[in-house]
Write a protein that holds these residues in place. Structure first.
Motif, PDB file in Angstrom:
ATOM      1  N   THR A 106       0.855  -1.188   0.000  1.00  0.00           N
ATOM      2  CA  THR A 106       0.000   0.000   0.000  1.00  0.00           C
ATOM      3  C   THR A 106       0.885   1.231   0.000  1.00  0.00           C
ATOM      4  OG1 THR A 106      -1.751  -1.139   1.236  1.00  0.00           O
ATOM      5  CG2 THR A 106      -1.805   1.272   1.219  1.00  0.00           C
ATOM      6  N   HIS A 107       0.693   2.076  -0.988  1.00  0.00           N
ATOM      7  CA  HIS A 107       1.406   3.347  -1.072  1.00  0.00           C
ATOM      8  C   HIS A 107       0.415   4.456  -1.424  1.00  0.00           C
ATOM      9  CE1 HIS A 107       4.824   0.531  -1.794  1.00  0.00           C
ATOM     10  NE2 HIS A 107       5.520   1.446  -1.156  1.00  0.00           N
ATOM     11  N   TYR A 108       0.911   5.667  -1.354  1.00  0.00           N
ATOM     12  CA  TYR A 108       0.137   6.831  -1.776  1.00  0.00           C
ATOM     13  C   TYR A 108       0.924   7.498  -2.897  1.00  0.00           C
ATOM     14  CZ  TYR A 108      -2.444   5.747   2.402  1.00  0.00           C
ATOM     15  OH  TYR A 108      -3.196   5.074   3.340  1.00  0.00           O
ATOM     16  N   THR A 110       1.783  10.120  -5.940  1.00  0.00           N
ATOM     17  CA  THR A 110       1.651  11.430  -6.562  1.00  0.00           C
ATOM     18  C   THR A 110       2.294  11.357  -7.944  1.00  0.00           C
ATOM     19  OG1 THR A 110       3.729  12.180  -5.555  1.00  0.00           O
ATOM     20  CG2 THR A 110       1.684  12.686  -4.372  1.00  0.00           C
ATOM     21  N   GLU A 123       2.972   7.436   3.413  1.00  0.00           N
ATOM     22  CA  GLU A 123       1.886   8.175   4.069  1.00  0.00           C
ATOM     23  C   GLU A 123       1.190   9.069   3.042  1.00  0.00           C
ATOM     24  OE1 GLU A 123       0.993   7.599   7.108  1.00  0.00           O
ATOM     25  OE2 GLU A 123       2.712   6.323   7.635  1.00  0.00           O
ATOM     26  N   PRO A 124      -0.074   9.404   3.269  1.00  0.00           N
ATOM     27  CA  PRO A 124      -0.785  10.281   2.326  1.00  0.00           C
ATOM     28  C   PRO A 124      -0.095  11.633   2.173  1.00  0.00           C
ATOM     29  CG  PRO A 124      -2.322   9.252   3.863  1.00  0.00           C
ATOM     30  CD  PRO A 124      -0.945   8.950   4.379  1.00  0.00           C
ATOM     31  N   LYS A 125      -0.096  12.148   0.967  1.00  0.00           N
ATOM     32  CA  LYS A 125       0.441  13.462   0.644  1.00  0.00           C
ATOM     33  C   LYS A 125      -0.666  14.275  -0.037  1.00  0.00           C
ATOM     34  CE  LYS A 125       4.893  12.608   1.606  1.00  0.00           C
ATOM     35  NZ  LYS A 125       5.740  13.397   2.532  1.00  0.00           N
ATOM     36  N   SER A 128      -2.336  13.038  -3.333  1.00  0.00           N
ATOM     37  CA  SER A 128      -1.962  11.638  -3.582  1.00  0.00           C
ATOM     38  C   SER A 128      -3.192  10.745  -3.696  1.00  0.00           C
ATOM     39  CB  SER A 128      -1.044  11.120  -2.474  1.00  0.00           C
ATOM     40  OG  SER A 128      -1.724  11.056  -1.239  1.00  0.00           O
ATOM     41  N   GLN A 129      -3.003   9.586  -4.328  1.00  0.00           N
ATOM     42  CA  GLN A 129      -4.045   8.571  -4.452  1.00  0.00           C
ATOM     43  C   GLN A 129      -3.544   7.268  -3.843  1.00  0.00           C
ATOM     44  OE1 GLN A 129      -4.583   8.865  -8.834  1.00  0.00           O
ATOM     45  NE2 GLN A 129      -6.719   9.277  -8.367  1.00  0.00           N
ATOM     46  N   LYS A 130      -4.409   6.608  -3.112  1.00  0.00           N
ATOM     47  CA  LYS A 130      -4.036   5.332  -2.501  1.00  0.00           C
ATOM     48  C   LYS A 130      -3.867   4.277  -3.574  1.00  0.00           C
ATOM     49  CE  LYS A 130      -5.403   2.189   1.240  1.00  0.00           C
ATOM     50  NZ  LYS A 130      -6.452   1.897   2.264  1.00  0.00           N
TER      51      LYS A 130
END
Length: 224
Positions: A106-108, A110, A123-125, A128-130
């Motif tokens: 799982t990444h976020y 950009t 982590e969310p930025k 960003s999209q999961k």
């Protein structure tokens, strides 16, 4: 053009590396137009032929691409891809082996349009999209690994950037850290299989792309 599946509403083809699915700023003839021409000739259709793009593969990637032959199929397939109702499996060859034989990543993500590149964050930025995928190593040689990827979301360059983020860039993918390019300009990523419930007939459609006619691909896939 290699047709893998066709009925009145859908056509599934095997995309070659270097082809673009939909027209872009390069002006190169896209696969969607090649499919239209094929349908027009095969069925001697007068006038314009409908061919709707429902998903895309990056230019250097090979494998299964689904097109809609009717507006009804296009609308329903768009919803199915958007809602995660289409099961997509990819094969990737990497030189470096993941620490774990299988894992859920799982990444976020950009994306920077300027250089057409995606970035994976833990982590969310902002913006960003999961991105989520599941992988497992399914074959090995002395120098290479064949990794099967189940794509659970559809983000720009997702498999490429997520595998690179765990230290396993895809062979030939210079953009995401591979040390050398492939001779044919491809990256060693194959859209291997797509499976879904037909948007009109409601029967299961299950289509698999052939293993590329390439020594490395053939060697790794021999016993699978």
């Amino acid at each position: 053009m290699e047709v893998l599946y066709e009925d009145n509403h859908i056509i599934v083809v095997n995309k070659e590396s270097g082809e673009i699915v939909q027209g872009d700023k390069t002006g190169d003839r896209p696969l969607s137009e090649i499919v239209k021409a094929w349908i027009k000739e095969k069925y001697a259709k007068p006038g314009n032929v409908f061919c709707g793009v429902v998903h895309r593969l990056d230019r250097p990637v090979r494998g299964v691409v689904v097109f809609a032959k009717t507006s009804k199929a296009l609308s329903r397939l768009n919803d199915m891809f958007r809602n995660g109702d289409v099961h997509k499996t990819y094969w990737a060859i990497t030189k470096d082996c993941p620490e774990k034989e299988s894992d859920l990543l799982t990444h976020y993500i950009t994306t920077t349009e300027r250089n057409n590149k995606s970035y994976a964050h833990l982590e969310p930025k902002p913006g960003s999209q999961k991105a989520v995928l599941r992988y497992k190593v399914i074959a090995k040689s002395d120098n290479y690994n064949l990794i099967e990827v189940e794509l659970l979301t559809g983000r720009k360059h997702q498999i490429r950037v997520q595998l690179a983020a765990i230290g396993c860039p895809i062979n030939g993918d210079l953009k995401y850290g591979a040390k050398r390019s492939n001779p044919d300009g491809s990256i060693s990523l194959l859209a291997r299989n797509v499976k879904f419930v037909h948007p009109v007939s409601k029967e299961t459609v299950d289509v698999t792309a052939p293993v590329p006619d390439d020594k490395l691909w053939q060697a790794l896939a021999t016993d699978i």
